[in-house]
Design a protein around this motif. Sequence first.
Motif, PDB file in Angstrom:
ATOM      1  N   PRO A 141       0.730  -1.576   0.077  1.00  0.00           N
ATOM      2  CA  PRO A 141      -0.301  -0.431   0.184  1.00  0.00           C
ATOM      3  C   PRO A 141       0.842   1.372  -0.046  1.00  0.00           C
ATOM      4  O   PRO A 141       1.952   1.703   0.030  1.00  0.00           O
ATOM      5  CB  PRO A 141      -1.052   0.190   1.489  1.00  0.00           C
ATOM      6  CG  PRO A 141      -0.630  -1.394   1.445  1.00  0.00           C
ATOM      7  CD  PRO A 141       0.784  -2.228   1.467  1.00  0.00           C
ATOM      8  N   SER A 142       0.379   2.673  -0.390  1.00  0.00           N
ATOM      9  CA  SER A 142       1.345   3.825  -0.966  1.00  0.00           C
ATOM     10  C   SER A 142       1.218   4.349   0.564  1.00  0.00           C
ATOM     11  O   SER A 142       2.677   5.398   0.643  1.00  0.00           O
ATOM     12  CB  SER A 142       0.344   4.501  -1.305  1.00  0.00           C
ATOM     13  OG  SER A 142      -1.076   4.460  -1.093  1.00  0.00           O
ATOM     14  N   CYS A 143       0.466   3.822   1.147  1.00  0.00           N
ATOM     15  CA  CYS A 143       0.865   4.335   3.452  1.00  0.00           C
ATOM     16  C   CYS A 143       0.753   3.527   4.205  1.00  0.00           C
ATOM     17  O   CYS A 143       0.043   2.982   3.785  1.00  0.00           O
ATOM     18  CB  CYS A 143      -0.050   5.743   3.096  1.00  0.00           C
ATOM     19  SG  CYS A 143      -1.880   5.522   3.256  1.00  0.00           S
ATOM     20  N   GLY A 144       1.090   4.519   5.279  1.00  0.00           N
ATOM     21  CA  GLY A 144       0.647   2.920   6.559  1.00  0.00           C
ATOM     22  C   GLY A 144      -1.212   3.514   6.761  1.00  0.00           C
ATOM     23  O   GLY A 144      -1.323   2.194   8.233  1.00  0.00           O
ATOM     24  N   CYS A 145      -1.805   3.866   6.529  1.00  0.00           N
ATOM     25  CA  CYS A 145      -3.162   4.155   6.587  1.00  0.00           C
ATOM     26  C   CYS A 145      -3.895   3.355   5.906  1.00  0.00           C
ATOM     27  O   CYS A 145      -4.776   2.718   6.640  1.00  0.00           O
ATOM     28  CB  CYS A 145      -4.201   5.543   6.512  1.00  0.00           C
ATOM     29  SG  CYS A 145      -3.608   6.098   5.043  1.00  0.00           S
ATOM     30  N   THR A 146      -3.633   2.105   5.088  1.00  0.00           N
ATOM     31  CA  THR A 146      -4.376   1.374   4.587  1.00  0.00           C
ATOM     32  C   THR A 146      -3.126  -0.268   4.323  1.00  0.00           C
ATOM     33  O   THR A 146      -2.318  -0.147   4.444  1.00  0.00           O
ATOM     34  CB  THR A 146      -3.862   1.161   2.820  1.00  0.00           C
ATOM     35  OG1 THR A 146      -4.667   2.617   2.464  1.00  0.00           O
ATOM     36  CG2 THR A 146      -4.575   0.591   2.142  1.00  0.00           C
ATOM     37  N   ILE A 147      -4.118  -1.341   4.358  1.00  0.00           N
ATOM     38  CA  ILE A 147      -2.909  -2.417   4.910  1.00  0.00           C
ATOM     39  C   ILE A 147      -3.704  -3.788   3.816  1.00  0.00           C
ATOM     40  O   ILE A 147      -4.813  -3.077   3.132  1.00  0.00           O
ATOM     41  CB  ILE A 147      -2.986  -3.612   6.024  1.00  0.00           C
ATOM     42  CG1 ILE A 147      -4.376  -3.383   6.654  1.00  0.00           C
ATOM     43  CG2 ILE A 147      -2.501  -2.623   7.014  1.00  0.00           C
ATOM     44  CD1 ILE A 147      -4.614  -4.435   7.505  1.00  0.00           C
ATOM     45  N   ALA A 148      -2.723  -4.058   2.814  1.00  0.00           N
ATOM     46  CA  ALA A 148      -3.481  -5.637   2.195  1.00  0.00           C
ATOM     47  C   ALA A 148      -3.317  -6.544   2.457  1.00  0.00           C
ATOM     48  O   ALA A 148      -2.145  -6.934   3.318  1.00  0.00           O
ATOM     49  CB  ALA A 148      -2.840  -5.141   0.858  1.00  0.00           C
ATOM     50  N   GLU A 149      -4.513  -7.507   2.632  1.00  0.00           N
ATOM     51  CA  GLU A 149      -3.971  -9.069   3.209  1.00  0.00           C
ATOM     52  C   GLU A 149      -4.129  -9.190   1.775  1.00  0.00           C
ATOM     53  O   GLU A 149      -5.025  -9.671   0.557  1.00  0.00           O
ATOM     54  CB  GLU A 149      -5.605  -9.021   3.749  1.00  0.00           C
ATOM     55  CG  GLU A 149      -5.347  -8.336   5.195  1.00  0.00           C
ATOM     56  CD  GLU A 149      -6.658  -8.497   6.189  1.00  0.00           C
ATOM     57  OE1 GLU A 149      -7.132  -9.486   6.007  1.00  0.00           O
ATOM     58  OE2 GLU A 149      -6.312  -8.193   7.491  1.00  0.00           O
ATOM     59  N   TYR A 150      -3.204 -10.486   1.508  1.00  0.00           N
ATOM     60  CA  TYR A 150      -3.612 -11.988   0.295  1.00  0.00           C
ATOM     61  C   TYR A 150      -2.446 -12.413   0.514  1.00  0.00           C
ATOM     62  O   TYR A 150      -1.730 -13.130   1.268  1.00  0.00           O
ATOM     63  CB  TYR A 150      -3.019 -11.205  -0.869  1.00  0.00           C
ATOM     64  CG  TYR A 150      -0.903 -11.041  -0.381  1.00  0.00           C
ATOM     65  CD1 TYR A 150      -0.136 -11.293  -0.863  1.00  0.00           C
ATOM     66  CD2 TYR A 150      -0.534  -9.543   0.517  1.00  0.00           C
ATOM     67  CE1 TYR A 150       0.611 -11.650  -1.085  1.00  0.00           C
ATOM     68  CE2 TYR A 150       0.605  -9.687   0.449  1.00  0.00           C
ATOM     69  CZ  TYR A 150       1.378 -10.153  -0.516  1.00  0.00           C
ATOM     70  OH  TYR A 150       3.232 -10.167   0.486  1.00  0.00           O
ATOM     71  N   SER A 151      -2.808 -14.216  -0.387  1.00  0.00           N
ATOM     72  CA  SER A 151      -2.343 -15.360  -0.061  1.00  0.00           C
ATOM     73  C   SER A 151      -0.774 -15.336  -0.517  1.00  0.00           C
ATOM     74  O   SER A 151      -0.555 -14.420  -1.759  1.00  0.00           O
ATOM     75  CB  SER A 151      -3.360 -15.890  -0.725  1.00  0.00           C
ATOM     76  OG  SER A 151      -2.863 -17.673  -0.612  1.00  0.00           O
ATOM     77  N   HIS A 152      -0.074 -16.201   0.262  1.00  0.00           N
ATOM     78  CA  HIS A 152       1.660 -16.627  -0.156  1.00  0.00           C
ATOM     79  C   HIS A 152       1.845 -17.336  -0.858  1.00  0.00           C
ATOM     80  O   HIS A 152       2.446 -17.395  -1.403  1.00  0.00           O
ATOM     81  CB  HIS A 152       2.104 -15.564   0.686  1.00  0.00           C
ATOM     82  CG  HIS A 152       2.149 -14.757   1.852  1.00  0.00           C
ATOM     83  ND1 HIS A 152       3.059 -13.448   1.088  1.00  0.00           N
ATOM     84  CD2 HIS A 152       0.999 -13.741   2.437  1.00  0.00           C
ATOM     85  CE1 HIS A 152       2.438 -12.674   2.073  1.00  0.00           C
ATOM     86  NE2 HIS A 152       1.637 -12.574   2.862  1.00  0.00           N
ATOM     87  N   ASP A 153       0.481 -18.147  -1.269  1.00  0.00           N
ATOM     88  CA  ASP A 153       0.485 -18.861  -1.828  1.00  0.00           C
ATOM     89  C   ASP A 153       0.505 -19.658  -3.026  1.00  0.00           C
ATOM     90  O   ASP A 153      -0.519 -18.475  -4.058  1.00  0.00           O
ATOM     91  CB  ASP A 153      -0.563 -20.281  -1.077  1.00  0.00           C
ATOM     92  CG  ASP A 153      -0.613 -20.762   0.615  1.00  0.00           C
ATOM     93  OD1 ASP A 153       0.702 -20.353   0.981  1.00  0.00           O
ATOM     94  OD2 ASP A 153      -1.202 -21.344   0.766  1.00  0.00           O
ATOM     95  N   PRO A 154       1.319 -19.801  -4.236  1.00  0.00           N
ATOM     96  CA  PRO A 154       0.540 -19.971  -5.833  1.00  0.00           C
ATOM     97  C   PRO A 154      -0.506 -20.039  -6.459  1.00  0.00           C
ATOM     98  O   PRO A 154      -1.350 -20.905  -5.343  1.00  0.00           O
ATOM     99  CB  PRO A 154       1.266 -20.809  -6.215  1.00  0.00           C
ATOM    100  CG  PRO A 154       2.635 -21.462  -4.692  1.00  0.00           C
ATOM    101  CD  PRO A 154       1.749 -21.050  -3.953  1.00  0.00           C
ATOM    102  N   LEU A 155      -0.986 -19.583  -7.480  1.00  0.00           N
ATOM    103  CA  LEU A 155      -2.543 -19.617  -7.368  1.00  0.00           C
ATOM    104  C   LEU A 155      -2.072 -20.075  -8.747  1.00  0.00           C
ATOM    105  O   LEU A 155      -1.555 -20.157  -9.497  1.00  0.00           O
ATOM    106  CB  LEU A 155      -3.036 -18.489  -7.530  1.00  0.00           C
ATOM    107  CG  LEU A 155      -4.789 -18.393  -8.127  1.00  0.00           C
ATOM    108  CD1 LEU A 155      -5.590 -19.307  -7.004  1.00  0.00           C
ATOM    109  CD2 LEU A 155      -4.927 -16.606  -8.323  1.00  0.00           C
ATOM    110  N   ALA A 156      -2.811 -21.354  -8.590  1.00  0.00           N
ATOM    111  CA  ALA A 156      -2.847 -23.136 -10.044  1.00  0.00           C
ATOM    112  C   ALA A 156      -3.907 -21.465 -11.314  1.00  0.00           C
ATOM    113  O   ALA A 156      -4.687 -20.872 -11.264  1.00  0.00           O
ATOM    114  CB  ALA A 156      -3.598 -23.546  -9.555  1.00  0.00           C
ATOM    115  N   SER A 157      -2.947 -22.026 -12.346  1.00  0.00           N
ATOM    116  CA  SER A 157      -3.596 -21.533 -13.344  1.00  0.00           C
ATOM    117  C   SER A 157      -5.559 -21.914 -13.312  1.00  0.00           C
ATOM    118  O   SER A 157      -5.950 -23.155 -13.414  1.00  0.00           O
ATOM    119  CB  SER A 157      -3.368 -22.380 -14.768  1.00  0.00           C
ATOM    120  OG  SER A 157      -4.141 -22.220 -16.196  1.00  0.00           O
TER     121      SER A 157
END
Length: 83
Positions: A23-39
Amino acid sequence: EYQIVYRYQNRGKLPLMLFNVSPSCGCTIAEYSHDPLASGKWDSILAKFDSKDKPGSYQKNIKVNCNSTQKVHDLYFKVNVVK
């Protein structure tokens, strides 16, 4: 708190890997999977903007670094916080 979900699909032949979601600043967080995503599979990135005591209009961005042909993707959202 303001939340937005970005859904994406792996349209490539190899597993898609997100290396960094920034994210562009500390007021925003991003949650996402660190696992590979299959085709052909779908996943999402959840962005959370801390709007507490921050009235006004904002445009925020999130940089996504991954192993796709286009190595960096930019996500944007706009929010108008009212008291």
